[in-house]
Design a protein around this motif. Sequence first.
Motif, PDB file in Angstrom:
ATOM      1  N   LEU A  27       0.818  -1.216   0.000  1.00 51.03           N
ATOM      2  CA  LEU A  27       0.000   0.000   0.000  1.00 51.03           C
ATOM      3  C   LEU A  27       0.850   1.264   0.000  1.00 51.03           C
ATOM      4  O   LEU A  27       0.492   2.253  -0.654  1.00 51.03           O
ATOM      5  CB  LEU A  27      -0.962  -0.005   1.193  1.00 51.03           C
ATOM      6  N   LEU A  67     -10.236  -2.037   1.193  1.00 57.64           N
ATOM      7  CA  LEU A  67      -9.920  -0.855   1.984  1.00 57.64           C
ATOM      8  C   LEU A  67     -11.175  -0.003   2.133  1.00 57.64           C
ATOM      9  O   LEU A  67     -11.854   0.272   1.153  1.00 57.64           O
ATOM     10  CB  LEU A  67      -8.844  -0.009   1.300  1.00 57.64           C
ATOM     11  N   VAL A 125      -8.999  -2.184   6.938  1.00 51.53           N
ATOM     12  CA  VAL A 125      -8.688  -3.142   5.881  1.00 51.53           C
ATOM     13  C   VAL A 125      -9.358  -4.461   6.253  1.00 51.53           C
ATOM     14  O   VAL A 125      -9.237  -4.933   7.388  1.00 51.53           O
ATOM     15  CB  VAL A 125      -7.165  -3.373   5.741  1.00 51.53           C
ATOM     16  N   LEU A 170      -6.008   1.195   9.094  1.00 55.77           N
ATOM     17  CA  LEU A 170      -5.145   1.863   8.136  1.00 55.77           C
ATOM     18  C   LEU A 170      -4.937   3.281   8.653  1.00 55.77           C
ATOM     19  O   LEU A 170      -5.908   3.989   8.947  1.00 55.77           O
ATOM     20  CB  LEU A 170      -5.833   1.885   6.768  1.00 55.77           C
ATOM     21  N   ILE A 206     -11.876   3.658   3.428  1.00 61.20           N
ATOM     22  CA  ILE A 206     -11.256   4.904   3.866  1.00 61.20           C
ATOM     23  C   ILE A 206     -12.341   5.932   4.153  1.00 61.20           C
ATOM     24  O   ILE A 206     -13.245   6.142   3.349  1.00 61.20           O
ATOM     25  CB  ILE A 206     -10.278   5.429   2.808  1.00 61.20           C
ATOM     26  N   TYR A 239      -8.043  -7.887  -0.546  1.00 60.13           N
ATOM     27  CA  TYR A 239      -8.153  -6.969   0.584  1.00 60.13           C
ATOM     28  C   TYR A 239      -9.044  -5.800   0.195  1.00 60.13           C
ATOM     29  O   TYR A 239      -8.908  -5.255  -0.901  1.00 60.13           O
ATOM     30  CB  TYR A 239      -6.766  -6.457   0.996  1.00 60.13           C
ATOM     31  N   VAL A 296      -0.273  -0.070   8.445  1.00 60.85           N
ATOM     32  CA  VAL A 296      -1.359  -1.033   8.624  1.00 60.85           C
ATOM     33  C   VAL A 296      -1.153  -1.612  10.015  1.00 60.85           C
ATOM     34  O   VAL A 296      -0.147  -2.257  10.281  1.00 60.85           O
ATOM     35  CB  VAL A 296      -1.326  -2.127   7.534  1.00 60.85           C
TER      36      VAL A 296
END
Length: 75
Positions: A16, A62, A49, A39, A64, A60, A27
């Motif tokens: 990442l 994410l 995550v 994260l 955000i 995976y 992470v």
Amino acid sequence: MSDFSSDEIQRLQTCLRRLLGAKGLSVNPPPRRGLSVELAVDGEVIGTVHRDEDEGEVSYILNIVVLEEDLPPKA
């Protein structure tokens, strides 16, 4: 939800950082089993995550979070 190994967390963090160009990205393992992996950028948590395993393939996801108050002012 599957638990992350410490090696997996480190590998994901490396990936990442490279993909997003964010050296300050980390992470972080969850404080307890079964919780989401966090994260963070420069110590500030920006999301989670999640690990998905389907027919032997791992991916995976994410998630955000950007708060409106963190956006620059309107022009």
